[in-house]
Design a protein around this motif. Structure first.
Motif, PDB file in Angstrom:
ATOM      1  N   GLN A  14      -4.986   0.587   4.622  1.00  0.00           N
ATOM      2  CA  GLN A  14      -3.875   0.734   5.564  1.00  0.00           C
ATOM      3  C   GLN A  14      -4.376   0.764   6.997  1.00  0.00           C
ATOM      4  OE1 GLN A  14      -0.715   0.084   5.206  1.00  0.00           O
ATOM      5  NE2 GLN A  14       0.244   1.985   4.564  1.00  0.00           N
ATOM      6  N   ILE A  15      -5.530   1.380   7.234  1.00  0.00           N
ATOM      7  CA  ILE A  15      -6.111   1.357   8.574  1.00  0.00           C
ATOM      8  C   ILE A  15      -6.473  -0.081   8.959  1.00  0.00           C
ATOM      9  CG2 ILE A  15      -8.117   2.066   9.939  1.00  0.00           C
ATOM     10  CD1 ILE A  15      -8.072   4.725   8.491  1.00  0.00           C
ATOM     11  N   GLY A  16      -6.988  -0.845   7.986  1.00  0.00           N
ATOM     12  CA  GLY A  16      -7.260  -2.257   8.240  1.00  0.00           C
ATOM     13  C   GLY A  16      -6.000  -3.025   8.587  1.00  0.00           C
ATOM     14  N   ILE A  17      -4.897  -2.758   7.874  1.00  0.00           N
ATOM     15  CA  ILE A  17      -3.624  -3.421   8.176  1.00  0.00           C
ATOM     16  C   ILE A  17      -3.123  -2.996   9.552  1.00  0.00           C
ATOM     17  CG2 ILE A  17      -1.219  -3.650   7.448  1.00  0.00           C
ATOM     18  CD1 ILE A  17      -3.173  -5.139   5.686  1.00  0.00           C
ATOM     19  N   CYS A  18      -3.373  -1.746   9.918  1.00  0.00           N
ATOM     20  CA  CYS A  18      -3.019  -1.271  11.257  1.00  0.00           C
ATOM     21  C   CYS A  18      -3.724  -2.102  12.330  1.00  0.00           C
ATOM     22  CB  CYS A  18      -3.383   0.204  11.378  1.00  0.00           C
ATOM     23  SG  CYS A  18      -3.164   0.913  13.024  1.00  0.00           S
ATOM     24  N   ILE A  19      -5.026  -2.335  12.153  1.00  0.00           N
ATOM     25  CA  ILE A  19      -5.785  -3.142  13.114  1.00  0.00           C
ATOM     26  C   ILE A  19      -5.269  -4.573  13.144  1.00  0.00           C
ATOM     27  CG2 ILE A  19      -8.083  -4.043  13.668  1.00  0.00           C
ATOM     28  CD1 ILE A  19      -9.224  -1.518  12.313  1.00  0.00           C
ATOM     29  N   LEU A  20      -5.018  -5.156  11.977  1.00  0.00           N
ATOM     30  CA  LEU A  20      -4.518  -6.524  11.920  1.00  0.00           C
ATOM     31  C   LEU A  20      -3.122  -6.643  12.525  1.00  0.00           C
ATOM     32  CD1 LEU A  20      -5.762  -7.507   8.346  1.00  0.00           C
ATOM     33  CD2 LEU A  20      -6.654  -8.341  10.522  1.00  0.00           C
ATOM     34  N   SER A  21      -2.319  -5.591  12.401  1.00  0.00           N
ATOM     35  CA  SER A  21      -0.996  -5.603  13.027  1.00  0.00           C
ATOM     36  C   SER A  21      -1.115  -5.605  14.540  1.00  0.00           C
ATOM     37  CB  SER A  21      -0.172  -4.408  12.554  1.00  0.00           C
ATOM     38  OG  SER A  21       0.112  -4.497  11.172  1.00  0.00           O
ATOM     39  N   TYR A  22      -2.112  -4.906  15.071  1.00  0.00           N
ATOM     40  CA  TYR A  22      -2.360  -5.012  16.507  1.00  0.00           C
ATOM     41  C   TYR A  22      -2.771  -6.434  16.869  1.00  0.00           C
ATOM     42  CZ  TYR A  22      -2.002   0.009  17.348  1.00  0.00           C
ATOM     43  OH  TYR A  22      -1.535   1.287  17.485  1.00  0.00           O
ATOM     44  N   ARG A  23      -3.539  -7.092  15.998  1.00  0.00           N
ATOM     45  CA  ARG A  23      -3.882  -8.500  16.236  1.00  0.00           C
ATOM     46  C   ARG A  23      -2.637  -9.376  16.234  1.00  0.00           C
ATOM     47  NH1 ARG A  23      -9.299 -10.669  15.950  1.00  0.00           N
ATOM     48  NH2 ARG A  23      -8.207 -12.644  15.953  1.00  0.00           N
ATOM     49  N   LEU A  72       0.833  -1.212   0.000  1.00  0.00           N
ATOM     50  CA  LEU A  72       0.000   0.000   0.000  1.00  0.00           C
ATOM     51  C   LEU A  72       0.867   1.262   0.000  1.00  0.00           C
ATOM     52  CD1 LEU A  72      -2.689  -1.155   2.586  1.00  0.00           C
ATOM     53  CD2 LEU A  72      -2.933  -1.042   0.107  1.00  0.00           C
ATOM     54  N   ASN A  73       2.017   1.196   0.664  1.00  0.00           N
ATOM     55  CA  ASN A  73       2.944   2.320   0.598  1.00  0.00           C
ATOM     56  C   ASN A  73       3.494   2.498  -0.821  1.00  0.00           C
ATOM     57  OD1 ASN A  73       2.607   2.797   3.314  1.00  0.00           O
ATOM     58  ND2 ASN A  73       4.463   1.725   3.935  1.00  0.00           N
ATOM     59  N   MET A  74       3.729   1.382  -1.509  1.00  0.00           N
ATOM     60  CA  MET A  74       4.146   1.464  -2.911  1.00  0.00           C
ATOM     61  C   MET A  74       3.084   2.172  -3.747  1.00  0.00           C
ATOM     62  SD  MET A  74       5.631  -2.388  -3.509  1.00  0.00           S
ATOM     63  CE  MET A  74       5.668  -2.168  -5.286  1.00  0.00           C
ATOM     64  N   LEU A  75       1.811   1.863  -3.480  1.00  0.00           N
ATOM     65  CA  LEU A  75       0.719   2.416  -4.281  1.00  0.00           C
ATOM     66  C   LEU A  75       0.643   3.938  -4.155  1.00  0.00           C
ATOM     67  CD1 LEU A  75      -1.774   2.073  -6.048  1.00  0.00           C
ATOM     68  CD2 LEU A  75      -3.095   1.526  -3.985  1.00  0.00           C
ATOM     69  N   SER A  76       0.680   4.443  -2.923  1.00  0.00           N
ATOM     70  CA  SER A  76       0.592   5.900  -2.746  1.00  0.00           C
ATOM     71  C   SER A  76       1.834   6.595  -3.292  1.00  0.00           C
ATOM     72  CB  SER A  76       0.411   6.236  -1.264  1.00  0.00           C
ATOM     73  OG  SER A  76       1.473   5.700  -0.494  1.00  0.00           O
ATOM     74  N   ALA A  77       3.016   5.977  -3.130  1.00  0.00           N
ATOM     75  CA  ALA A  77       4.237   6.584  -3.664  1.00  0.00           C
ATOM     76  C   ALA A  77       4.226   6.591  -5.186  1.00  0.00           C
ATOM     77  CB  ALA A  77       5.455   5.828  -3.142  1.00  0.00           C
ATOM     78  N   SER A  78       3.598   5.595  -5.786  1.00  0.00           N
ATOM     79  CA  SER A  78       3.556   5.512  -7.245  1.00  0.00           C
ATOM     80  C   SER A  78       2.774   6.668  -7.858  1.00  0.00           C
ATOM     81  CB  SER A  78       2.929   4.176  -7.666  1.00  0.00           C
ATOM     82  OG  SER A  78       2.751   4.106  -9.056  1.00  0.00           O
ATOM     83  N   VAL A  79       1.719   7.107  -7.184  1.00  0.00           N
ATOM     84  CA  VAL A  79       0.900   8.198  -7.725  1.00  0.00           C
ATOM     85  C   VAL A  79       1.745   9.447  -7.942  1.00  0.00           C
ATOM     86  CG1 VAL A  79      -1.016   9.757  -7.208  1.00  0.00           C
ATOM     87  CG2 VAL A  79      -1.249   7.313  -6.739  1.00  0.00           C
ATOM     88  N   PHE A  80       2.570   9.796  -6.943  1.00  0.00           N
ATOM     89  CA  PHE A  80       3.375  11.016  -7.051  1.00  0.00           C
ATOM     90  C   PHE A  80       4.685  10.765  -7.799  1.00  0.00           C
ATOM     91  CE2 PHE A  80       0.795  11.395  -3.186  1.00  0.00           C
ATOM     92  CZ  PHE A  80       0.044  12.508  -3.530  1.00  0.00           C
ATOM     93  N   GLY A  81       5.241   9.546  -7.670  1.00  0.00           N
ATOM     94  CA  GLY A  81       6.471   9.232  -8.383  1.00  0.00           C
ATOM     95  C   GLY A  81       6.291   9.190  -9.884  1.00  0.00           C
ATOM     96  N   CYS A  82       5.145   8.682 -10.344  1.00  0.00           N
ATOM     97  CA  CYS A  82       4.872   8.635 -11.793  1.00  0.00           C
ATOM     98  C   CYS A  82       4.795  10.041 -12.389  1.00  0.00           C
ATOM     99  CB  CYS A  82       3.579   7.874 -12.060  1.00  0.00           C
ATOM    100  SG  CYS A  82       3.723   6.083 -11.874  1.00  0.00           S
TER     101      CYS A  82
END
Length: 803
Positions: A235-244, A201-211
């Motif tokens: 990413q918020i979902g991954i945040c919750i799952l990381s707490y899990r 997901l970090n790749m995805l957001s960086a790709s928008v501005f990097g392109c």
């Protein structure tokens, strides 16, 4: 989903596509949600590549679907806009799915790797199709047809696997083969197999501005917002799952990056209603870079490679702060390119280390070995590293994220902005997402860990940040002020005043944390009544931000190191009873057999304990220990009309006294138990067979005794270890039943020796108490109708009265 896309691309050369863009987009959104559900459900059982593949394709189709909807609704005006909107996401998922495919082939997950490689090739062909007419859409459709065929084979294999009760498993479709091996290797906190998807997901957001910087896309505009906001939501979902996964540091990092994604989407959306680009508040971004740097330092103690990776985000925030136009400037876009490359490498490392037996070194043991020589700093370790003070939780502590969000929201409010154009300054994402949404998440996790006061405060403050942020910086407030706004703020201040009072009994840090937020609320009130002194609001938010930053550092230190390097302090007002630190009973998690054994030893030695059952929590003592039974009787302030009852684990314990019961009563007991049904039977010589001795005078009445076999494996196992136990509800007489181990601790914590913690009770209603003293005549009465209704009890009795 692949079949839909295959049909779409086969028909795209036609004048009228087979599927309208809007319909295709809606269907992709629905399928994306199903894929996310399937991946998460599977991930809760074992760590596998299946989760990463499902979540990656899910977020791909989510953003993809919204872009199709925008195209169908005419928001994307021409083919150039459609290309600029699609390409950043397609580039990201081409590389991300290729990484998943490579790891899958290396780890012999052939089916999943084939699906990932086919979708990756489809995305690559689609990118080429947008830039060269020589590439037709048929190649894209062919790749999606491969996914359909392989996915159909996989589905057939899983159906056969379940229909034949695991006897038939087609090659490559048995996900359970390596389940036990992976679970052994993936101990809580050691490997976070959700992190790889967060890095994608970090790749995805960086790709928008990097392109945009690399010239792959011609402009930044609203068509790219779906990728950014889809990445933020997931990413918020991954945040919750990381707490899990008990990985609080990576969960905090993913919470931080979700804020940047929502802010980026806001900036691209802003030109829709205003021609100019929005500006950024410099103080906020400087503070954000400091938080990233501190988090990177602490994460480097666990994994130096992850800590180095976070430094890219420190540089990103600095680049955003240096230029007033933020995401639209070349410096920030250049760092985004570096983040894209670093995220791809980190994704490969995390995916491979989760699946493979041979690991790519990340330096985890180096810092641990270095700190082992230190006498001042010692890393916290152990199976109960993330266990809350009371019982256990499925989530790691989220207070670090909660305090950090307070810091971010308070420093964002130091920006005054233009009253005539409040949206022109990027404040809403920082206040609403950081101070609101992520703080709600922190409050929810705190509640799940049994921190009632902390969760209440986090949720209260989150609501305040959301309402005030949208009102003041969303153009809803305007230049006029309202009496209604003042009344609402006063209501929040009253609630917070109660929180401040309660924190007197918690610790010093929380007292100042809640008190300084009261100063912020006072500034809101003064602003609402046109009486705000110059500079007061900035001073109040700065004080609150500094106190929050101390709490952030203290929570980080206490989660990583043993001892209290940055203490939260003792309670200002010390209670002499429960919670006062005088006599705190043991709290043991019920899921551990060792905990049940410790409770059994305490009972054998004359102690009293609170335990979970098939209904509500109860207070118990061993019936062969009169001193313990008397202690339980006194601690409960037992009323004479509510006598204590007797519990056994099996009728075998009454077998020697079977001849003392009528045949009908014995048969009724066999039919009714184990269950939440207490049977009041005549007192007799059978009591002596249970070794009650002098305890008998505290149990039941002179004429009868209530007896039960609970339908709870933990309770019956405990009785097997101890013998018959004397039971009463875990609350003072006249109060409501206790339905959580925290309530047992709050009501009887200074009067019991231990509490066996199992979270919320399965029922909120106590057992049904049936009068069987006259059962020989075919009649029963009811002292109390609880979880089992009268009709069900009578049905059991009628069945045994039939000839």
């Amino acid at each position: 989903g692949s079949l839909l896309l295959a049909a779409h691309f086969y028909s795209s050369p036609r004048a009228a596509p087979l599927l309208p863009s809007t319909a295709l987009g809606v269907l992709l959104l629905m399928l994306a949600s199903l894929l996310a559900y399937a991946g998460i459900r599977r991930s809760l059982r074992n760590a596998s590549l299946f989760f990463s593949l499902c979540l990656t394709i899910s977020v791909f189709w989510c953003g993809y679907g919204v872009v199709f909807i925008l195209g169908g609704q005419g928001v994307l005006n021409d083919a150039g806009d459609f290309r600029n909107a699609l390409v950043p996401g397609l580039v990201t998922f081409t590389l991300a799915l290729l990484i998943i495919a490579v790891v899958g082939f290396l780890c012999r997950e052939v089916i999943l790797a084939t699906i990932a490689s086919a979708v990756s090739l489809a995305s690559a062909h689609e990118v080429a199709m947008h830039y060269s007419a020589a590439f037709g859409s048929s190649a894209v459709a062919c790749n999606y047809m491969v996914v359909c065929l392989v996915g159909g084979y996989f589905a057939l294999g899983r159906i056969l696997y379940f229909l034949t009760k695991e006897k038939i498993a087609l090659p490559g479709t048995d996900l359970a083969k390596k389940k036990s091996h992976e679970q052994i290797r993936s101990t809580p906190g050691s490997l976070n197999h959700f992190a790889a998807t967060g890095l994608i997901l970090n790749m995805l957001s960086a790709s928008v501005f990097g392109c945009r910087l690399l010239g792959v896309t011609g402009k930044l505009f609203v068509g790219q917002v779906p990728w950014l906001w889809a990445a933020g939501i997931y990413q918020i979902g991954i945040c919750i799952l990381s707490y899990r996964a008990m990985d609080a540091l990576m969960a905090t990092f993913f919470g931080f990056t979700s804020i940047l994604k929502f802010a980026g989407g806001y900036c691209l959306l802003y030109p829709v209603w205003q021609p100019e680009e929005p500006s950024f508040p410099t103080p906020f971004l400087v503070v954000f870079s400091i938080l990233f740097a501190v988090l990177a330092l602490f994460l480097a103690l666990k994994s130096p490679v992850d800590g180095l990776y976070l430094l890219f985000y420190v540089a990103y925030c600095v680049a955003l702060a240096c230029r007033p136009k933020g995401f639209f400037e070349g410096g920030a876009q250049g760092v985004a390119v570096a983040i894209f490359v670093a995220s791809a490498l980190m994704t490969l490392i995390h995916l491979y280390n989760v699946k493979a037996s041979a690991k790519i070194p990340t330096g985890k043991g180096a810092v641990k070995a270095l700190l082992a020589r230190s006498t001042f700093l010692k890393l916290r370790e152990g199976a109960d590293l993330h266990a809350p003070y009371l019982g256990y939780s499925k989530y790691a502590d989220a207070e670090v994220l909660g305090y950090a969000c307070s810091v971010l929201a308070s420093f964002a409010l130091t920006t005054t902005g233009d009253p005539q154009a409040p949206l022109a300054t990027v404040v809403i994402p920082w206040v609403v997402v950081a101070g609101g949404i992520l703080k709600l998440l922190s409050g929810s996790v705190a509640f799940a860990r049994g921190k009632t006061l902390e969760s209440s405060a986090f949720i209260l403050y989150a609501v305040m940040w959301i309402i005030w942020g949208l009102t003041r910086y969303g153009g809803l407030y305007g230049t006029t002020r309202s009496f209604h706004a003042a009344v609402g703020i006063i209501a929040f201040m009253l609630f917070n005043g109660f929180v401040v009072f309660c924190t007197l009994f918690l610790n010093v840090a929380w007292f100042f944390y809640s008190l300084t937020f009261l100063l912020v609320a006072v500034s809101f009130l003064l602003d609402a009544v046109h009486a705000l002194p110059a500079g007061y609001d900035i001073a109040a938010t700065l004080i609150f931000g500094l106190v929050s930053f101390y709490c952030f550092l203290s929570a980080l230190f206490n989660s990583i190191f043993e001892g209290s390097c940055l203490p939260m302090g003792r309670p200002i007002v010390q209670l002499s009873g429960v919670g006062g630190g005088m006599t705190k009973c043991l709290h043991l998690p019920a899921r551990k057999a060792s905990s049940v054994k410790r409770i059994a030893d305490i009972l054998k030695n004359g102690g009293t304990c609170g335990i979970p059952t098939d209904t509500v929590y109860v207070l118990v003592a061993a019936c062969n220990r009169p001193d313990a039974v008397e202690k339980a009787h006194r601690s409960k302030r037992q009323a004479q009309d509510r006598p204590m009852s007797l519990w056994i684990s099996s009728l075998k314990q009454l077998e020697p006294a079977k001849h003392l019961f009528t045949p009908l009563l014995w048969d009724f007991m066999e039919a009714a138990w184990p269950s939440p049904i207490s049977l009041v039977v005549p007192r007799g010589e059978w009591v002596d067979f249970l070794g009650m001795k002098d305890s008998a005078k505290y149990v039941g009445t002179p004429q009868s005794i209530a007896i039960r076999i609970p339908d709870c494996s933990v309770t019956t196992h405990l009785i097997d270890l101890v013998g018959p136990i004397v039971v009463t509800s875990a609350n003072p007489t006249g109060e409501a039943d206790t339905t959580h181990h925290n309530q047992v601790y709050a009501k009887l914590g200074d009067k019991v020796d231990a509490v066996l913690c199992d979270g919320p009770s399965p029922e909120n209603i106590a057992s049904t108490v049936v009068d069987c003293t006259k059962i020989s005549s075919g009649n029963v009465g009811f002292f109390r109708v609880g979880i089992i209704p009268k009709a069900e009890v009578n049905l059991i009795l009628i069945l045994f009265l039939l000839p």
